[in-house]
Each structure stands twice: as C-alpha cells, then as structure tokens.
Enzyme design. Sequence first.
Site, PDB file in Angstrom:
ATOM      1  N   TRP A  95       0.833  -1.197   0.000  1.00  0.00           N
ATOM      2  CA  TRP A  95       0.000   0.000   0.000  1.00  0.00           C
ATOM      3  C   TRP A  95       0.869   1.248   0.000  1.00  0.00           C
ATOM      4  CZ3 TRP A  95      -2.822   1.061   5.308  1.00  0.00           C
ATOM      5  CH2 TRP A  95      -1.979   0.774   6.370  1.00  0.00           C
ATOM      6  N   ASN A  96       0.231   2.377  -0.329  1.00  0.00           N
ATOM      7  CA  ASN A  96       0.950   3.636  -0.477  1.00  0.00           C
ATOM      8  C   ASN A  96       0.176   4.768   0.168  1.00  0.00           C
ATOM      9  OD1 ASN A  96       3.046   2.792  -2.666  1.00  0.00           O
ATOM     10  ND2 ASN A  96       1.097   2.210  -3.577  1.00  0.00           N
ATOM     11  N   ASP A 156     -14.337  20.004 -10.885  1.00  0.00           N
ATOM     12  CA  ASP A 156     -14.362  21.334 -10.272  1.00  0.00           C
ATOM     13  C   ASP A 156     -15.729  21.550  -9.616  1.00  0.00           C
ATOM     14  OD1 ASP A 156     -11.859  21.898 -11.285  1.00  0.00           O
ATOM     15  OD2 ASP A 156     -12.576  23.193 -12.897  1.00  0.00           O
ATOM     16  N   HIS A 195     -10.062  15.709 -13.332  1.00  0.00           N
ATOM     17  CA  HIS A 195     -10.620  16.111 -12.049  1.00  0.00           C
ATOM     18  C   HIS A 195     -11.932  16.869 -12.201  1.00  0.00           C
ATOM     19  CE1 HIS A 195      -8.067  19.658 -13.082  1.00  0.00           C
ATOM     20  NE2 HIS A 195      -9.043  20.352 -12.512  1.00  0.00           N
ATOM     21  N   HIS A 223     -14.546  29.370 -15.517  1.00  0.00           N
ATOM     22  CA  HIS A 223     -14.558  29.241 -14.059  1.00  0.00           C
ATOM     23  C   HIS A 223     -15.480  30.297 -13.446  1.00  0.00           C
ATOM     24  CE1 HIS A 223     -10.895  26.883 -14.812  1.00  0.00           C
ATOM     25  NE2 HIS A 223     -11.034  26.405 -13.589  1.00  0.00           N
ATOM     26  N   HIS A 262      -6.851  19.334  -7.942  1.00  0.00           N
ATOM     27  CA  HIS A 262      -7.044  19.627  -9.359  1.00  0.00           C
ATOM     28  C   HIS A 262      -5.888  19.086 -10.194  1.00  0.00           C
ATOM     29  CE1 HIS A 262     -10.525  22.221  -8.468  1.00  0.00           C
ATOM     30  NE2 HIS A 262      -9.866  22.411  -7.338  1.00  0.00           N
ATOM     31  N   HIS A 278     -14.774  26.217  -5.927  1.00  0.00           N
ATOM     32  CA  HIS A 278     -13.411  26.375  -6.446  1.00  0.00           C
ATOM     33  C   HIS A 278     -13.127  27.819  -6.872  1.00  0.00           C
ATOM     34  CE1 HIS A 278      -9.730  25.702  -8.616  1.00  0.00           C
ATOM     35  NE2 HIS A 278     -10.270  25.697  -9.816  1.00  0.00           N
TER      36      HIS A 278
END
Length: 257
Positions: free
Chosen positions: A61-62, A75, A73, A207, A69, A79
């Site tokens: 595992w990590n 938004d 991804h 945006h 973002h 944001h």
Amino acid sequence: MSVLKSFVESVRSGAIEVIDLTAPLSSDTPILQLPEPFGNTIPFRLEEISRYDDRGPGWYWNDIHTGEHAGTHFDAPVHWITGRDGEDVSQVPARSLIAPAVVLDFSAESAKDPDFLLQIDHVKEWERANGPLPEGGWLLYRTGWDTRAGDQAAFLNADESGPHTPGVSVECAEWLASSTSILGFGVETVGTDAGAAHSFDPAFPCHSYLLGAGKYGLTQLRNLDRLPVTGAVVVAPPLPILGGSGSPVRVLALVER
C-alpha cells in the site's frame, strides 16, 4: 425484468459499452502551472508504506500526495470566488454524478489554431443539427488535445506570452452559464478555460461564470472521439472531500451499442 437487472445484463453483454474518459494519474501527469506570485499544486506522487516486506509482509500500500485539481478532475462551484457560497465537492448531490452528455467536436479547428475559442454561434449551429443541449447534462468539448497528454510541454503549449490551448469565449461562457440548463462543462485540456484566458475580461470566464452559476467542470478527459454526438451517459463521482474545491475523478461514459 427489473430496470437495474436489465442494465447490468446490458453492460455484461456489451449492449452498453463502458468507455473510460480518464487519464491515468502518475507523477508524469501534466498539471497546471501558474506564474509567480500564485501558488501551484504539487505533482501526483506515491509514497510506499510497505510492499510484501518487513514493513508489511502480506500487503502492498501507499500514501498518495496530490492536489485536488491534478489530472482528470472535478471542479466544484466553491473552487472559484464567484461560487464561494456554493457547493464544495462533498456537497454535490449524488444524483448529479450520473447525467446525459453531448459532444461538440471542434478538434479540426483546434488543430489549425491552438487558441481556438468556442462561440455562441458554434453551439447554436450544433443545436440546429443535433437538438438542444441536455437539461441537467454535460457539454463535453472535444478539441483533440488529449493526444498531447503524454508530454507536459506539448499539453500546456506555452511560450513567452503564456499557454496556448483551445477554450471558450467570454460571451459563450456567460451564455452557457445563464441561458442553458447544462449541469456542467467538460474538456480535454488542463482546465476548463483557454490557455490565454488569464488575459480575458473577466479572466478565466468558464470558471467565473459556470462555477458562479452552480455548474460543474471536468478536465483532462480523453476518448471523447469514441462517444456519440448525443446519447451517452457520464458517471463522474469525485471523492467527497469535506470542504474540498475539487477532486481527481474517474469519469466513465455509458454508450448503447
């Protein structure tokens, strides 16, 4: 047969094809680069905890290090300053994460002009040919930019004047936000705005207008060329990060074959 049973059998049989619209997420995934003095997100990074060794003999595992973002991804309205009183990514209704989608293909125009901008007339012409934009659905904007995703320099396409990537005009962004009933706007580029949008008035109009209107964004999509112009359904569930402005997301499209 129940609706859900019919759906599952259609997926298993291939009558409904599942198409992955998501770019793999790694340390090589292109990320947005803002000029000073603005802050920037970090590249994606895995930090190994254990891998079948003395730190954990039976498991691998990590930890992950990433920005909201990075890569493909989602938004959320919060944001952007115009949506600061809107939903964070954990507040997006689950029913909104499965929605119809249409594809507007301007890849030929973008190949000729990396600064190509979608205009209101482009969308209206598309509607005359294909019908209205889907109420409560996604407008997916195909530019062919996903073919550059393996090379950050080519993907951002920046020179001394800044990035040069296709996007949307100020007037079109405002119109999509105020005069259509779309749920959100999806692109193949690093963000929903054009590379030159820092110089627009207002800056970054997708945006500003779309998130300000409570709509959503999807970025760094791929495989839009495999979708029909109309008729696909997009499944785009981000991580429900409390207070989050966005999230990496695995975007799937369902297409009847």
